[in-house]
Design an enzyme around this catalytic site. Structure first.
Site, PDB file in Angstrom:
ATOM      1  CD  GLU A   1     -19.325 -18.420  28.941  1.00  0.00           C
ATOM      2  OE1 GLU A   1     -18.953 -17.479  28.584  1.00  0.00           O
ATOM      3  OE2 GLU A   1     -19.396 -19.405  28.443  1.00  0.00           O
TER       4      GLU A   1
ATOM      5  NE  ARG B   1     -12.834  -5.061  27.409  1.00  0.00           N
ATOM      6  CZ  ARG B   1     -13.333  -6.243  27.724  1.00  0.00           C
ATOM      7  NH1 ARG B   1     -14.378  -6.936  27.631  1.00  0.00           N
ATOM      8  NH2 ARG B   1     -12.212  -7.066  28.186  1.00  0.00           N
TER       9      ARG B   1
ATOM     10  CE  LYS C   1     -14.798 -14.600  31.476  1.00  0.00           C
ATOM     11  NZ  LYS C   1     -16.360 -15.087  32.187  1.00  0.00           N
TER      12      LYS C   1
END
Ligand code: ATP
Ligand code: MG
Length: 557
Positions: A34, A260, A270
């Site tokens: 994104e 992850r 982020k």
């Protein structure tokens, strides 16, 4: 297909098996960021996995921007993501896509679901919807608008799209099961009203699909065979499958989840990284302390080291935290083999060789890289006045301190053996100069009588050295698990950056270009920062020479 790939992790095994069994002719993966921030080293794990698999199995990997939220997405982020993926060494060829490329089709498919009675327009507010969705232990409550007729739903949805309603007035939801134990299946939102300009589609839309509605269908449209994502999406998989099942999609992607990357002493989110940037805690997204790819590039991390790191940590189905030292280890390993050596003095103290002829200059040939026989040497000038590292001298040396001290002899790298004869201090008692003598018979660093000092020091010739600024970096967070005690900012390391403004570098380092990497002997690996100017280079320390990773591993064993 290489044997290495076949012998890889559980995902590579699945891919290999699918190809062997003929379930797919080619493998198609994607990396779907994104564009709401810069990529970090966690994304690198996903990039190396997706592009790596495509490479190893002769398939392809798409770069797809998941641009469903125009409020948070920006062109700056899109550009940086492309730059970072390329820098890491990967290429999407012609396969650059955006979720927004599919807004038209996604909209038609939403009408289709409404037509089948599988979606509806809900007039409840976002708060009401959240509140009625229930909890992990309690089922949700059905919306009073859930049983609208197909005609009414279609009419309202079309008017949503036409811009008749303000932001937040209505949403479109999938009609699945408010009692499902999986919260994601409790009538998730498919579309919301947002009168916002989109970086790609401009003002064409005032309703935007949710990530969950867009994601699986985007994969299907692109013919993604293996949709690889992190574990937090495991519970979303039944929802993606539900959409795929009820829509005339051209293909059926399969999703596989892996853990992850988490790293000690840093955050990989982020949102949190954006907070550090916005609050001015760092120099920007590309601050050398940031775990962003742009920050790591500026710090001097080689892309090969990051790829090797991704390979080394492998893939797992269980969350874990990787020690930051492992990342440094991979970088150091690559740097050791590839970068050129130079000398620099970070915290200088002056040395005068009292018996060295004034005005005389000798040149020594310094090895460019002892690990790489293909490299040569470069000349280093030597003269009567030198700088050495202040740390390399002790007026009263403790036990096991073998470097320079009054009356003691040490070797100056490539040059001569020198002995400290006199210590000069200023009025405050600080040592400002060392008077030494050199032994002309030890040219090159070896004594004819075989005596060999325990220490070899680096140095620069004062008349030839160039000034430099050197920035030393430590962990951004002192806490190995930043924010674990509830306050992320309190865990910031106040000494994460130390700026040394009176360093000296040998002339052979003065011509390095921005981004060039170098080892300063005995000090570590460094990279030329973009803040450099013609009258003075700025260096960032990438890593020290000391490998703490071996220690960490020993402790773990
Ligand atoms: P963040 O939490 O930092 O915002 P994200 O998952 O929201 O990350 P996306 O842009 O959606 O960011 O991520 C793109 C891809 O990168 C996704 O497939 C995601 O699974 C993967 N990814 C993100 N963070 C990590 C990580 N720490 N380790 C491995 N893969 C990651
Ligand atoms: Mg995300």
């Amino acid at each position: 297909m290489s044997t290495e790939a076949a012998a890889g992790d559980f995902i590579r095994e699945i891919v290999a098996d699918d190809l062997r069994a003929g379930r797919h002719r080619t493998v198609v993966t994607r990396f779907p960021p994104e564009p709401n921030g810069y990529l970090h080293v966690g994304h690198a794990k996903s990039i190396c996995l997706n592009f790596g698999i495509a490479q190893e199995f002769g398939g392809r990997c798409h770069l797809r921007f998941d641009d469903t939220n125009p409020l948070k997405e920006e062109q700056e982020y899109i550009d940086s993501i492309k730059e970072d993926v390329r820098w890491l060494g990967f290429d999407w060829g012609e396969h650059l896509y955006n979720a927004s490329d599919y807004f038209g089709r996604l909209y038609e498919w939403a009408e289709l679901l409404i037509g089948k009675g599988l979606a509806y327009v809900d007039d409840q507010s976002a708060d009401q919807i959240r509140e009625s969705r229930g909890t992990l232990t309690e089922g949700g409550r059905e919306s009073p608008f859930r049983n609208r007729s197909v005609e009414e739903n279609l009419d309202l949805f079309r008017r949503m799209r036409a811009g008749e309603f303000p932001d937040g007035a209505r949403v479109a939801r999938a009609k699945i099961d408010m009692a499902s134990p999986n919260i994601n299946l409790r009538d998730p939102v498919m579309y919301r009203i947002l009168h916002a300009r989109h970086p790609m589609t401009g003002d064409q839309w005032c309703i935007y699909p949710s990530y969950d509605y867009a994601h699986g269908q985007s994969d299907a449209i692109e013919g993604i065979t293996h949709s690889l994502c992190t574990l937090e999406f495991e519970d979303h998989r039944p929802l993606y499958d539900w959409f795929i099942e009820h829509l005339p999609v051209p293909a059926r992607p399969r999703q596989y989840e892996f853990a992850r990357l988490n790293l000690t002493h840093t955050v990989l989110s982020k949102r949190l990284l954006l907070q550090l940037v916005k609050e001015g805690r760092v120099r920007g997204w590309d601050d050398p302390r940031m775990p962003t790819l742009s920050g790591m590039r500026r710090r001097g991390f080689p892309p090969e080291g990051i790829r090797e790191f991704a390979r080394m940590i492998g893939l797992a189905k269980r969350e874990s935290v990787v020690d930051y030292a492992a990342l440094e280890h991979s970088a150091r390993d690559h740097l050791n083999r590839t970068v050129t050596r130079r000398m620099a003095v970070l915290r200088p103290i002056k040395v005068v060789l009292t018996n060295y002829p004034d005005g005389q200059v000798e040149e020594f040939a310094a090895v460019d890289n002892p690990e790489d026989p293909g490299t040569g040497t470069h000349p280093v000038p030597f003269s009567r006045v030198l700088y050495i590292e202040r740390d390399d001298f002790r007026e009263e040396p403790p036990k096991k301190f073998y470097r320079l001290a009054p009356g003691r002899e040490v070797r100056l790298r490539y040059a001569y053996l020198v002995t400290c004869r006199e210590v000069i201090k200023d009025a405050s008692g600080e040592v400002v100069e060392l008077r030494c003598t050199y032994d002309p018979a030890t040219r090159g660093g070896t004594a004819p009588d075989g005596r060999s000092p325990k220490a070899t020091l680096h140095w620069v010739s004062a008349a030839h050295a160039r000034p430099a600024e050197v920035r030393l970096y430590e962990h951004l967070f002192t806490n190995p698990y930043p924010g674990a005690e509830g306050d992320l900012i309190a865990d910031l390391n106040p000494r994460s950056e130390e700026v040394l403004t009176s360093a000296w570098i040998e002339p052979g380092a003065a011509g390095l270009a921005v981004g060039a990497r170098v080892q300063f002997e005995r000090l570590g690996y460094f990279c030329v920062d973009p803040d450099s100017r013609a009258d003075g280079l700025v260096f960032n320390r990438t890593v020290t020479l000391r490998d703490t990773w071996a220690k960490v591993q020993a402790r773990e064993r």
